[in-house]
Scaffold this active site. Structure first.
Site, PDB file in Angstrom:
ATOM      1  N   ASP A   3       0.829  -1.203   0.000  1.00  0.00           N
ATOM      2  CA  ASP A   3       0.000   0.000   0.000  1.00  0.00           C
ATOM      3  C   ASP A   3       0.867   1.259   0.000  1.00  0.00           C
ATOM      4  O   ASP A   3       1.954   1.267   0.577  1.00  0.00           O
ATOM      5  CB  ASP A   3      -0.929  -0.016   1.224  1.00  0.00           C
ATOM      6  CG  ASP A   3      -2.136   0.890   1.035  1.00  0.00           C
ATOM      7  OD1 ASP A   3      -2.356   1.376  -0.093  1.00  0.00           O
ATOM      8  OD2 ASP A   3      -2.859   1.108   2.025  1.00  0.00           O
ATOM      9  N   GLY A   4       0.350   2.291  -0.637  1.00  0.00           N
ATOM     10  CA  GLY A   4       1.017   3.596  -0.597  1.00  0.00           C
ATOM     11  C   GLY A   4       1.591   4.057  -1.929  1.00  0.00           C
ATOM     12  O   GLY A   4       2.277   5.080  -1.987  1.00  0.00           O
ATOM     13  N   GLY A   6       0.057   5.368  -4.519  1.00  0.00           N
ATOM     14  CA  GLY A   6      -0.521   6.647  -4.931  1.00  0.00           C
ATOM     15  C   GLY A   6       0.102   7.804  -4.173  1.00  0.00           C
ATOM     16  O   GLY A   6       0.428   8.844  -4.757  1.00  0.00           O
ATOM     17  N   TRP A   8       3.041   7.803  -2.735  1.00  0.00           N
ATOM     18  CA  TRP A   8       4.446   7.916  -3.165  1.00  0.00           C
ATOM     19  C   TRP A   8       4.527   8.813  -4.400  1.00  0.00           C
ATOM     20  O   TRP A   8       5.391   9.688  -4.493  1.00  0.00           O
ATOM     21  CB  TRP A   8       4.981   6.513  -3.489  1.00  0.00           C
ATOM     22  CG  TRP A   8       6.434   6.433  -3.843  1.00  0.00           C
ATOM     23  CD1 TRP A   8       7.474   6.192  -2.986  1.00  0.00           C
ATOM     24  CD2 TRP A   8       7.015   6.585  -5.146  1.00  0.00           C
ATOM     25  NE1 TRP A   8       8.667   6.174  -3.676  1.00  0.00           N
ATOM     26  CE2 TRP A   8       8.407   6.410  -5.002  1.00  0.00           C
ATOM     27  CE3 TRP A   8       6.500   6.838  -6.417  1.00  0.00           C
ATOM     28  CZ2 TRP A   8       9.294   6.495  -6.076  1.00  0.00           C
ATOM     29  CZ3 TRP A   8       7.371   6.921  -7.495  1.00  0.00           C
ATOM     30  CH2 TRP A   8       8.759   6.748  -7.321  1.00  0.00           C
ATOM     31  N   ARG A  16      -0.691   8.864 -10.189  1.00  0.00           N
ATOM     32  CA  ARG A  16      -0.721   7.666  -9.340  1.00  0.00           C
ATOM     33  C   ARG A  16      -0.061   6.469 -10.025  1.00  0.00           C
ATOM     34  O   ARG A  16       0.572   5.630  -9.378  1.00  0.00           O
ATOM     35  CB  ARG A  16      -2.169   7.310  -8.992  1.00  0.00           C
ATOM     36  CG  ARG A  16      -2.879   8.324  -8.088  1.00  0.00           C
ATOM     37  CD  ARG A  16      -4.324   7.897  -7.851  1.00  0.00           C
ATOM     38  NE  ARG A  16      -4.398   6.531  -7.356  1.00  0.00           N
ATOM     39  CZ  ARG A  16      -4.202   6.196  -6.080  1.00  0.00           C
ATOM     40  NH1 ARG A  16      -3.965   7.114  -5.180  1.00  0.00           N
ATOM     41  NH2 ARG A  16      -4.269   4.925  -5.719  1.00  0.00           N
ATOM     42  N   ASN A  51     -10.853  -2.780  -5.583  1.00  0.00           N
ATOM     43  CA  ASN A  51     -10.054  -1.874  -6.413  1.00  0.00           C
ATOM     44  C   ASN A  51     -10.672  -1.623  -7.792  1.00  0.00           C
ATOM     45  O   ASN A  51     -10.257  -0.697  -8.501  1.00  0.00           O
ATOM     46  CB  ASN A  51      -8.612  -2.397  -6.572  1.00  0.00           C
ATOM     47  CG  ASN A  51      -7.769  -2.230  -5.319  1.00  0.00           C
ATOM     48  OD1 ASN A  51      -6.891  -3.041  -5.026  1.00  0.00           O
ATOM     49  ND2 ASN A  51      -8.010  -1.168  -4.548  1.00  0.00           N
ATOM     50  N   TRP A  52     -11.696  -2.410  -8.164  1.00  0.00           N
ATOM     51  CA  TRP A  52     -12.413  -2.127  -9.420  1.00  0.00           C
ATOM     52  C   TRP A  52     -13.107  -0.772  -9.355  1.00  0.00           C
ATOM     53  O   TRP A  52     -13.506  -0.233 -10.382  1.00  0.00           O
ATOM     54  CB  TRP A  52     -13.449  -3.219  -9.712  1.00  0.00           C
ATOM     55  CG  TRP A  52     -12.856  -4.552 -10.053  1.00  0.00           C
ATOM     56  CD1 TRP A  52     -12.817  -5.653  -9.256  1.00  0.00           C
ATOM     57  CD2 TRP A  52     -12.214  -4.932 -11.277  1.00  0.00           C
ATOM     58  NE1 TRP A  52     -12.181  -6.698  -9.900  1.00  0.00           N
ATOM     59  CE2 TRP A  52     -11.804  -6.274 -11.142  1.00  0.00           C
ATOM     60  CE3 TRP A  52     -11.927  -4.251 -12.474  1.00  0.00           C
ATOM     61  CZ2 TRP A  52     -11.134  -6.972 -12.159  1.00  0.00           C
ATOM     62  CZ3 TRP A  52     -11.266  -4.955 -13.483  1.00  0.00           C
ATOM     63  CH2 TRP A  52     -10.877  -6.288 -13.316  1.00  0.00           C
TER      64      TRP A  52
HETATM   65  C1  IPE Z   1      -5.682  -2.732  -0.306  1.00  0.00           C
HETATM   66  O1  IPE Z   1      -5.252  -1.426  -0.486  1.00  0.00           O
HETATM   67  C2  IPE Z   1      -5.423  -3.530  -1.527  1.00  0.00           C
HETATM   68  C3  IPE Z   1      -4.025  -3.689  -1.905  1.00  0.00           C
HETATM   69  C4  IPE Z   1      -3.002  -3.402  -1.157  1.00  0.00           C
HETATM   70  C5  IPE Z   1      -3.791  -4.250  -3.190  1.00  0.00           C
HETATM   71  P1  IPE Z   1      -6.266  -0.229  -0.801  1.00  0.00           P
HETATM   72  O2  IPE Z   1      -5.433   0.998  -0.837  1.00  0.00           O
HETATM   73  O3  IPE Z   1      -7.071  -0.546  -1.992  1.00  0.00           O
HETATM   74  O4  IPE Z   1      -7.222  -0.274   0.476  1.00  0.00           O
HETATM   75  P2  IPE Z   1      -8.081   0.874   1.172  1.00  0.00           P
HETATM   76  O5  IPE Z   1      -8.965   1.452   0.106  1.00  0.00           O
HETATM   77  O6  IPE Z   1      -7.126   1.868   1.716  1.00  0.00           O
HETATM   78  O7  IPE Z   1      -8.828   0.143   2.240  1.00  0.00           O
HETATM   79  C1  IPE Z   2      -1.434   0.129  -3.441  1.00  0.00           C
HETATM   80  O1  IPE Z   2      -1.219   1.496  -3.488  1.00  0.00           O
HETATM   81  C2  IPE Z   2      -1.664  -0.461  -4.807  1.00  0.00           C
HETATM   82  C3  IPE Z   2      -3.017  -1.004  -5.005  1.00  0.00           C
HETATM   83  C4  IPE Z   2      -3.987  -0.994  -4.144  1.00  0.00           C
HETATM   84  C5  IPE Z   2      -3.270  -1.570  -6.302  1.00  0.00           C
HETATM   85  P1  IPE Z   2      -2.435   2.527  -3.552  1.00  0.00           P
HETATM   86  O2  IPE Z   2      -2.754   2.747  -4.994  1.00  0.00           O
HETATM   87  O3  IPE Z   2      -3.560   2.054  -2.714  1.00  0.00           O
HETATM   88  O4  IPE Z   2      -1.768   3.816  -2.942  1.00  0.00           O
HETATM   89  P2  IPE Z   2      -2.431   4.868  -1.955  1.00  0.00           P
HETATM   90  O5  IPE Z   2      -3.018   4.108  -0.804  1.00  0.00           O
HETATM   91  O6  IPE Z   2      -3.475   5.578  -2.737  1.00  0.00           O
HETATM   92  O7  IPE Z   2      -1.295   5.743  -1.546  1.00  0.00           O
HETATM   93 MG    MG Z   3      -4.054   2.351  -0.765  1.00  0.00          MG
END
Ligand code: IPE
Ligand code: IPE
Ligand code: MG
Length: 228
Positions: A3-4, A6, A8, A16, A51-52
């Site tokens: 996670d993170g 976006g 970053w 993103r 994530n969809w």
């Molecule tokens: C969870 O992260 C899914 C993955 C790490 C692939 P998200 O960023 O989608 O989760 P929420 O929306 O913060 O709960």
């Molecule tokens: C994790 O990073 C990747 C996926 C969930 C696919 P994010 O895309 O959730 O990044 P943030 O949480 O928005 O920083």
């Molecule tokens: Mg996230």
């Protein structure tokens, strides 16, 4: 839980998608570090059923990125004896990606090194529903539905319970990840954003994990010296 990405990218005033792209290096580093540390089961949460809900362009980018990453690293993963699996529906993703995933799974099926499970289009609740459907379809009588038999109907039923979950970026949520299997997992929430996560961060987590006292609801049995 990777996670993170976006955040970053946002820190660098980048889109993103740039964060997702930068995540590849972390994935490769962590797979190698986990293997070197003797970990037998490593799971990476790459895409959730929720994530969809993201914008179409981001979802499409992620699908293409995963496909490119699989194509680029398939032979190296195989050469390292890693058995690759995917946990997720796989019928909603682009068919050519589903084919590449199937090829990677087939290629590495007989490997006896670490098992790498990529949770992709995965949701923990969905897996539990899948198991319930399977029990009903197989006409398992209610009195035979136990925790053990139920777990046997989950996808990849040989997957052991999760010992440690690491969620990067400081977020402290399950986000529907392997709900059944994390029942007694230890959790760690390092602040580091996933694209910056490297072997050293994993070692730190493993070191901290070794100091955790896992009781599983029981009590710690102490020796006569009181040292435990
Ligand atoms: C969870 O992260 C899914 C993955 C790490 C692939 P998200 O960023 O989608 O989760 P929420 O929306 O913060 O709960
Ligand atoms: C994790 O990073 C990747 C996926 C969930 C696919 P994010 O895309 O959730 O990044 P943030 O949480 O928005 O920083
Ligand atoms: Mg996230």
């Amino acid at each position: 839980m990777m996670d993170g990405n976006g955040r970053w990218a946002a820190q660098r005033s980048l889109p993103r998608t740039a964060g997702h792209k930068a995540a590849e290096a972390a994935v490769i580093d962590v797979i190698e570090a986990a293997r070197a540390a003797g970990i037998q089961w490593l799971s990476l949460f790459a895409f959730s059923t929720e994530n969809w809900r993201r914008p179409g362009v981001e979802v499409e980018f992620l699908m293409r990125l995963v496909q490119r990453t699989i194509r680029k690293h398939a032979m190296a993963l195989h050469a390292r004896g890693i058995r690759c699996r995917f946990l997720g529906a796989l019928d909603r993703i682009p068919p050519s990606l589903a084919r590449d995933i199937a090829d990677l799974v087939t290629l590495t099926r007989a490997n006896t090194g670490m098992t790498l499970t990529v949770a992709f289009d995965h949701g923990g609740r969905g897996d539990i529903v899948t198991a319930a459907r399977s029990l009903i379809r197989n006409r398992v009588p209610p009195e035979e539905v136990t925790e053990e038999s139920f777990a046997g109907h989950l996808p990849h039923p040989d997957t052991p319970d999760v010992d440690l979950v690491i969620r990067t970026s400081g977020e402290q949520r399950i986000s529907n990840f392997m709900l059944w299997q994390v029942a007694y997992a230890e959790w760690m929430f390092p602040q580091v954003l996933w694209p910056d996560f490297r072997a050293a961060h994993l070692w730190e987590c493993l070191h901290a994990y070794r100091r955790r006292e896992r009781r599983f609801g029981g009590v710690q049995v102490r020796t006569a010296t009181g040292k435990g």
